[in-house]
Enzyme design. Structure first.
Site, PDB file in Angstrom:
ATOM      1  N   GLU A 131      11.469  -6.984  -8.863  1.00 18.80           N
ATOM      2  CA  GLU A 131      10.790  -5.753  -9.249  1.00 18.80           C
ATOM      3  C   GLU A 131      11.724  -4.892 -10.094  1.00 18.80           C
ATOM      4  OE1 GLU A 131       7.290  -4.886  -6.438  1.00 18.80           O
ATOM      5  OE2 GLU A 131       9.035  -3.852  -5.665  1.00 18.80           O
ATOM      6  N   TRP A 159       0.828  -1.223   0.000  1.00 17.05           N
ATOM      7  CA  TRP A 159       0.000   0.000   0.000  1.00 17.05           C
ATOM      8  C   TRP A 159       0.856   1.264   0.000  1.00 17.05           C
ATOM      9  CZ3 TRP A 159      -4.627  -0.999   3.926  1.00 17.05           C
ATOM     10  CH2 TRP A 159      -5.350  -2.113   3.475  1.00 17.05           C
ATOM     11  N   LYS A 160       2.150   1.112   0.223  1.00 12.47           N
ATOM     12  CA  LYS A 160       3.073   2.266   0.292  1.00 12.47           C
ATOM     13  C   LYS A 160       2.538   3.291   1.302  1.00 12.47           C
ATOM     14  CE  LYS A 160       4.714   1.064  -4.242  1.00 12.47           C
ATOM     15  NZ  LYS A 160       5.351   1.448  -5.493  1.00 12.47           N
ATOM     16  N   GLY A 205       1.576  -2.764  -6.168  1.00 14.15           N
ATOM     17  CA  GLY A 205       1.510  -1.420  -5.587  1.00 14.15           C
ATOM     18  C   GLY A 205       0.180  -0.770  -5.905  1.00 14.15           C
ATOM     19  N   GLY A 206       0.162   0.073  -6.936  1.00 13.50           N
ATOM     20  CA  GLY A 206      -1.023   0.856  -7.290  1.00 13.50           C
ATOM     21  C   GLY A 206      -2.335   0.081  -7.273  1.00 13.50           C
TER      22      GLY A 206
HETATM   23  P1  PGA Z   1       3.338  -0.853  -8.721  1.00 13.65           P
HETATM   24  O1  PGA Z   1       4.310  -1.023  -7.440  1.00 13.65           O
HETATM   25  O2  PGA Z   1       2.474  -2.092  -8.767  1.00 13.65           O
HETATM   26  O3  PGA Z   1       2.547   0.383  -8.417  1.00 13.65           O
HETATM   27  O4  PGA Z   1       4.210  -0.720  -9.913  1.00 13.65           O
HETATM   28  C1  PGA Z   1       4.911  -2.261  -7.146  1.00 13.65           C
HETATM   29  C2  PGA Z   1       5.812  -2.087  -5.949  1.00 13.65           C
HETATM   30  O5  PGA Z   1       6.431  -1.023  -5.812  1.00 13.65           O
HETATM   31  O6  PGA Z   1       5.925  -2.993  -5.109  1.00 13.65           O
END
Ligand code: PGA
Length: 254
Positions: free
Chosen positions: A170, A14-15, A237-238
């Site tokens: 990643e 979720w950052k 992430g997003g």
């Molecule tokens: P993203 O992020 O799916 O928004 O590209 C992935 C992550 O940073 O773990």
């Protein structure tokens, strides 16, 4: 993915999003994923959201993850969170070495190694993030970079500990850019990662490690990525901020 030897894992990162009350709502809306028993669903949430999310998923099979930790047991580390604090809140997984932390907070491979060892020592699973930049890919040194990152991040780990880690591949150029790696590009590196593990720890250990792909994975491209034999799930992430999109990715992993 190959479920004979290892777990399929879909983890949301979720950052720095969601207040504790928003986090609780999102976690509750994901509870129907409890019926998906073939995939381990992990919610890696901001530290301050952990108690609320832990409570929300308590009676389910969903797990709570953290996005980082400190490697010291306790002490004068203002603003940091220790592994025992996380474990006490029912955290099962901790992301270590995310490229945003490497870049923004100068986390080194040595820091990543110490954090991963601390997470293992506390009985949790580190999700160790590795990946190359666009510049490195263009220069044809992706495998060298990945090889070095794995060896430094996993330094001093026993074979038994390696079986408990999760690796997230990643590529930095794919994170938050909408520029997803093709299934072939992602599989090529994930299978290379497994071959590096095989070379060090042997085939039985290497086949037991879940290797996730992360970088603009979404509800549309998840199925084709997850079909590949060495991609055992995703770090999202997003798309993990939308219950609908994240649930569709988990469904695609069934
Ligand atoms: P993203 O992020 O799916 O928004 O590209 C992935 C992550 O940073 O773990």
């Amino acid at each position: 993915m190959d479920r004979r030897y290892r777990k399929t894992i879909v983890a949301g990162n979720w950052k720095m999003n969601m207040t504790p009350s928003e986090a609780k709502k999102l976690a509750v809306s994901l509870l129907p994923l409890n019926s998906v028993r073939t995939t381990s669903v992990v919610l890696c949430v901001p530290a301050i959201d952990i108690p609320a999310v832990s409570k929300a998923v308590k009676t389910s099979h969903l797990s709570v993850g953290a996005q980082t930790c400190h490697y010291a047991e306790s002490g004068a580390f203002t603003g940091e969170t220790s592994v025992s604090m996380l474990r006490d809140c029912n955290v099962k997984y901790v992301i270590v070495g995310h490229s945003e932390r490497r870049r923004l907070f100068n986390e080194t491979d040595t820091d990543v190694n110490l954090k991963a060892l601390a997470v293992l020592g506390a009985g949790m699973h580190p999700i160790v993030c590795i990946g190359e930049t666009q510049e490195q890919r263009d220069a044809g040194v992706t495998e060298e970079v990945i090889n070095l990152q794995i060896k430094l991040a996993l330094k001093d780990m026993t074979a038994a500990q390696i079986r408990r880690i999760v690796i997230a591949y990643e590529p930095i150029w794919a994170i938050g850019t909408g520029n997803t790696a093709t299934p072939e590009q992602a599989e090529e590196v994930c299978s290379f990662i497994r071959s590096v593990l095989r070379g060090i720890y042997g085939a039985r250990v290497a086949r037991a490690v879940s290797i996730l792909y992360g970088g603009s994975m979404n509800e549309k491209n998840a199925a084709s990525l997850l079909k590949k034999p060495d991609i055992d799930g995703g770090l999202i992430g997003g798309a993990s901020l939308s219950a609908e999109k994240f649930s569709a990715i988990v469904e695609a992993s069934k």
